[in-house]
Motif scaffolding. Structure first.
Motif, short mmCIF file in Angstrom:
data_model
loop_
_atom_site.label_atom_id
_atom_site.label_comp_id
_atom_site.label_asym_id
_atom_site.label_seq_id
_atom_site.Cartn_x
_atom_site.Cartn_y
_atom_site.Cartn_z
N LEU A 69 0.82 -1.22 0.00
CA LEU A 69 0.00 0.00 0.00
C LEU A 69 0.85 1.27 0.00
O LEU A 69 0.51 2.25 -0.66
N CYS A 70 1.95 1.27 0.75
CA CYS A 70 2.76 2.48 0.86
C CYS A 70 3.83 2.61 -0.22
O CYS A 70 4.66 3.52 -0.16
N ARG A 71 3.80 1.72 -1.18
CA ARG A 71 4.72 1.85 -2.31
C ARG A 71 4.46 3.16 -3.03
O ARG A 71 3.32 3.60 -3.18
N ARG A 72 5.50 3.83 -3.49
CA ARG A 72 5.40 5.17 -4.06
C ARG A 72 4.38 5.25 -5.19
O ARG A 72 3.56 6.17 -5.23
N ASP A 73 4.38 4.28 -6.11
CA ASP A 73 3.46 4.36 -7.24
C ASP A 73 2.01 4.20 -6.80
O ASP A 73 1.10 4.80 -7.39
N VAL A 74 1.77 3.42 -5.73
CA VAL A 74 0.40 3.24 -5.22
C VAL A 74 -0.08 4.54 -4.58
O VAL A 74 -1.20 5.00 -4.82
N VAL A 75 0.79 5.15 -3.79
CA VAL A 75 0.45 6.43 -3.16
C VAL A 75 0.17 7.49 -4.23
O VAL A 75 -0.80 8.27 -4.12
N GLU A 76 0.97 7.51 -5.27
CA GLU A 76 0.76 8.49 -6.34
C GLU A 76 -0.58 8.28 -7.04
O GLU A 76 -1.26 9.25 -7.40
N LYS A 77 -0.98 7.02 -7.23
CA LYS A 77 -2.29 6.76 -7.84
C LYS A 77 -3.42 7.29 -6.96
O LYS A 77 -4.38 7.89 -7.44
N LEU A 78 -3.29 7.05 -5.66
CA LEU A 78 -4.32 7.53 -4.74
C LEU A 78 -4.40 9.05 -4.73
O LEU A 78 -5.49 9.64 -4.76
N ARG A 79 -3.23 9.68 -4.73
CA ARG A 79 -3.20 11.14 -4.70
C ARG A 79 -3.73 11.74 -6.02
O ARG A 79 -4.40 12.76 -6.02
N LYS A 80 -3.45 11.07 -7.11
CA LYS A 80 -3.94 11.55 -8.40
C LYS A 80 -5.46 11.54 -8.45
O LYS A 80 -6.09 12.37 -9.12
N LEU A 81 -6.05 10.62 -7.71
CA LEU A 81 -7.51 10.51 -7.64
C LEU A 81 -8.09 11.37 -6.51
O LEU A 81 -9.29 11.29 -6.23
N SER A 82 -7.25 12.20 -5.89
CA SER A 82 -7.68 13.03 -4.73
C SER A 82 -8.41 12.17 -3.71
O SER A 82 -9.50 12.52 -3.22
N ALA A 83 -7.80 11.02 -3.40
CA ALA A 83 -8.44 10.03 -2.53
C ALA A 83 -8.23 10.34 -1.06
O ALA A 83 -7.13 10.68 -0.62
N VAL A 84 -9.30 10.21 -0.29
CA VAL A 84 -9.24 10.20 1.17
C VAL A 84 -9.39 8.75 1.60
O VAL A 84 -10.35 8.06 1.20
N LEU A 85 -8.45 8.26 2.39
CA LEU A 85 -8.42 6.86 2.78
C LEU A 85 -9.24 6.65 4.05
O LEU A 85 -9.05 7.35 5.05
N ILE A 86 -10.16 5.68 4.01
CA ILE A 86 -10.97 5.34 5.18
C ILE A 86 -10.39 4.10 5.83
O ILE A 86 -10.45 3.00 5.26
#
Length: 354
Positions: A69-86
């Motif tokens: 989950l904390c891999r850089r490319d995964v984090v970047e995908k989440l941020r690109k989607l303006s994701a808030v993690l629950i």
């Protein structure tokens, strides 16, 4: 931290993300009801299942294992989607405490609570500081003079818990758990007085936007094999010589007698206020107090969860309590999304994420 993690986010296009497990379908369903895009972070062997609910999921992020989950490319995908993690009950158990605390994605809720939840003694200390009645606790080496339940750390759904009646039985049981690889040392376990009564789990929601604590529901857990043993005649149970276990397999709805509700709400308010003092800014959104109700209607709390709990899955269309607040179906998943929507509208998003 919230200002940093929101950098580059499009506040008009926030999406709601969670790990595809535990209470994720409820979270996705509630998010869609409130008009949000959804992101399922899923491991490969579960993808087929969650694709059956593709009407609830807009984006899939597929991992080889949860620890990615904390891999850089995964984090970047989440941020690109303006994701808030629950975060939910499987979050820390699956990804590890370090990733859970430090992921550079906005989290709906209080990150500081993850470390407390990982420490059984810290959890009980927080409850005691809140002024909430709790069972007696014992440490390794102390004389155990009554039945106790021995609990292992982490979100294991009750796996490895056992009943003991003496210090010797406690040590024997813990050595077995070490041999089985469930814990590394006996000192990791919590030894707690076994309370006799009805187990009851209360679902709360603290809203920073409205500054109020809401009771969203209650449930009873169904556990194997302790609940199966109760259905047997006592003599048969003795003959089987089966050690009771407490692995949660499901949840059942519970509507409390109304005279208990003031005390239940008072305990929830005490917990919120204690987290504000001890772990500012305090708990945000859903949490659960887990208790035993005795025959004199006393309530003692033996555990808490600082996030959405699986028992809320009973109420995907809302509970009797949530309807009293909102006069419409309001699951805990939808309540999370409603809080996000209100916070965005009122320019208060930094109040509900960390």
């Amino acid at each position: 931290m919230c200002v940093t993690v929101l950098e580059g986010y499009d506040l008009n296009s926030i999406s709601i993300a969670t790990l595809a497990s535990h209470s994720s379908l409820q979270i996705f369903h509630g998010a869609k009801q409130e008009g949000f895009k959804t992101v399922a972070v899923v491991v490969e062997d579960r993808l087929w299942f969650y694709k059956q609910f593709s009407h609830l999921v807009d984006y899939f992020i597929v991992l080889g294992s949860w620890r990615e989950l904390c891999r850089r490319d995964v984090v970047e995908k989440l941020r690109k989607l303006s994701a808030v993690l629950i975060p939910h009950g499987s979050y820390v158990e699956y990804v590890g405490l370090g990733c859970a605390e430090n992921i550079e994605v906005p989290i709906f809720g209080l990150r500081k609570l993850f470390r407390v939840e990982a420490d059984q003694w810290a959890k009980m200390e927080l409850l005691q500081r809140a002024g909430i009645p709790t069972p007696m606790l014992f440490r390794i080496g102390e004389d155990v003079d009554r039945p106790v339940i021995v609990k292992l750390p982490g979100a294991k759904g009750g796996r490895g818990y056992f009943i003991a009646r003496s210090s010797q039985e406690v040590l024997q049981g813990l050595r077995r758990r070490v041999e089985e690889g469930l814990i590394k040392s006996p000192e990791e376990a919590m030894i707690q007085e076994y309370l006799v009564g009805v187990p009851a789990y209360y679902h709360y929601f603290y809203s920073p936007v409205l500054d109020r604590v809401e009771i969203l529901g209650a449930d009873i857990r169904y556990e194997t094999n302790v609940d199966g043993l109760k259905r047997l005649p006592p003599q048969v149970a003795v003959e089987l010589d089966v050690e009771p276990s407490f692995i949660v397999v499901g949840n059942m709805p519970l509507v409390l007698r109304e005279s208990l509700l003031p005390k239940v709400l008072d305990y929830g308010i005490r917990f919120v206020n204690a987290t504000k003092r001890e772990l500012p800014p305090g708990v945000i959104g859903p949490f659960c107090l887990e208790s035993i109700i005795s025959d004199d209607m006393e309530i003692r709390v033996f555990e808490f969860s600082g996030r959405i709990v699986a028992g809320t899955n009973i109420y995907v269309n809302g509970s009797p309590y949530s309807y009293l607040y909102w006069s419409e179906p309001m699951s805990t998943g939808r309540r999370i999304a409603r809080e996000l929507k209100m916070a965005i509208e009122k320019n208060m998003l930094e109040k509900i994420i960390t």
